[in-house]
Design a protein around this motif. Structure first.
Motif, PDB file in Angstrom:
ATOM      1  N   ASP A  34       0.810  -1.220   0.000  1.00  0.00           N
ATOM      2  CA  ASP A  34       0.000   0.000   0.000  1.00  0.00           C
ATOM      3  C   ASP A  34       0.843   1.271   0.000  1.00  0.00           C
ATOM      4  N   ILE A  35       2.146   1.138  -0.119  1.00  0.00           N
ATOM      5  CA  ILE A  35       3.008   2.316  -0.219  1.00  0.00           C
ATOM      6  C   ILE A  35       3.827   2.199  -1.495  1.00  0.00           C
ATOM      7  N   PHE A  36       3.724   3.197  -2.345  1.00  0.00           N
ATOM      8  CA  PHE A  36       4.499   3.272  -3.576  1.00  0.00           C
ATOM      9  C   PHE A  36       5.296   4.561  -3.536  1.00  0.00           C
ATOM     10  N   GLN A  37       6.526   4.489  -3.959  1.00  0.00           N
ATOM     11  CA  GLN A  37       7.352   5.694  -3.952  1.00  0.00           C
ATOM     12  C   GLN A  37       8.201   5.700  -5.209  1.00  0.00           C
ATOM     13  N   LEU A  38       8.109   6.790  -5.960  1.00  0.00           N
ATOM     14  CA  LEU A  38       8.923   6.952  -7.160  1.00  0.00           C
ATOM     15  C   LEU A  38      10.046   7.892  -6.791  1.00  0.00           C
ATOM     16  N   GLN A  39      11.285   7.464  -6.984  1.00  0.00           N
ATOM     17  CA  GLN A  39      12.435   8.278  -6.653  1.00  0.00           C
ATOM     18  C   GLN A  39      13.224   8.556  -7.915  1.00  0.00           C
ATOM     19  N   LEU A  40      13.569   9.830  -8.103  1.00  0.00           N
ATOM     20  CA  LEU A  40      14.348  10.232  -9.276  1.00  0.00           C
ATOM     21  C   LEU A  40      15.686  10.817  -8.826  1.00  0.00           C
ATOM     22  N   VAL A  41      16.686  10.626  -9.660  1.00  0.00           N
ATOM     23  CA  VAL A  41      18.000  11.176  -9.359  1.00  0.00           C
ATOM     24  C   VAL A  41      18.067  12.642  -9.802  1.00  0.00           C
ATOM     25  N   ASP A  42      17.441  12.953 -10.925  1.00  0.00           N
ATOM     26  CA  ASP A  42      17.526  14.282 -11.505  1.00  0.00           C
ATOM     27  C   ASP A  42      16.112  14.680 -11.951  1.00  0.00           C
ATOM     28  N   LYS A  43      15.608  15.801 -11.402  1.00  0.00           N
ATOM     29  CA  LYS A  43      14.238  16.217 -11.709  1.00  0.00           C
ATOM     30  C   LYS A  43      14.036  16.466 -13.200  1.00  0.00           C
ATOM     31  N   ALA A  44      15.067  16.909 -13.898  1.00  0.00           N
ATOM     32  CA  ALA A  44      14.948  17.181 -15.329  1.00  0.00           C
ATOM     33  C   ALA A  44      14.789  15.882 -16.110  1.00  0.00           C
TER      34      ALA A  44
END
Length: 195
Positions: A185-195
């Motif tokens: 029930d927890i999803f997390q999208l992580q990015l290194v660079d917002k661009a």
């Protein structure tokens, strides 16, 4: 037991005139599958029925002597159980009341009965193998269907994801689709660079 190279008692009767010690000995009896069995080993190797109407104790091997003394029998009938030319066990007949007197006809009838037991064991074994193979096939089919469903889901998921160019919409769709497929029930999208 082929791994231990010995015979063990699978089932035995317990007549009223037998002591508890005799019954326990008989039920827990394990015999080596080698020359220490003396005439029984010879009968096993030749796949032959053996009738001993009178036993001479001092002519037997120590293993057989121990068995005769513990069970107090004076005669016996040994019938190997054979499946496809292989001895898989035996039936051993004796009496705690004294000698057993059998005619050739008696021995023949008992041997026929034991052959029927062998056939039943073979049929049971074959049925077990068929059931085992059916279960394996069912498991394989279920795995195949599960894999197919996963591939179909991933293909559909991929199409939908590739049709959007907004990361928020893609993430929302991913969460909605995946939450039905996996228990989380927890999803997390992580990015290194917002661009």
């Amino acid at each position: 037991d082929k791994e231990k190279n010995e015979f063990y008692t699978y089932k035995t009767t317990a007549p009223e005139n037998a002591s508890q010690e005799m019954i326990d000995y008989s039920r827990n009896l394990k015999l080596p599958y080698d020359a220490r069995l003396g005439i029984l080993y010879s009968a096993y190797q030749k796949s032959r029925t053996l009738y001993a109407p009178r036993i001479v104790l001092n002519l037997q091997t120590p293993v057989i002597q121990d068995m005769i003394i513990a069970l107090k029998f004076q005669s016996f009938l040994f019938v190997p159980l054979i499946i496809q030319d292989e001895v898989i066990g035996s039936m051993f007949f004796t009496s705690y009341r004294g000698k057993i007197n059998l005619t050739k006809s008696d021995i023949s009838n008992i041997s026929i009965f034991c052959n029927q037991i062998s056939s039943s064991l073979q049929n049971s074994k074959l049925f077990g193998v068929v059931q085992e193979e059916k279960e394996k096939a069912l498991v394989a089919q279920l795995e195949s269907e599960k894999s197919k469903a996963q591939i179909e889901f991933l293909n559909e998921f991929s199409k939908v994801i590739n049709s959007f160019n907004n990361l928020d919409i893609i993430f929302s769709h991913a969460v909605e689709s995946l939450s039905n497929k996996i228990e989380t029930d927890i999803f997390q999208l992580q990015l290194v660079d917002k661009a």
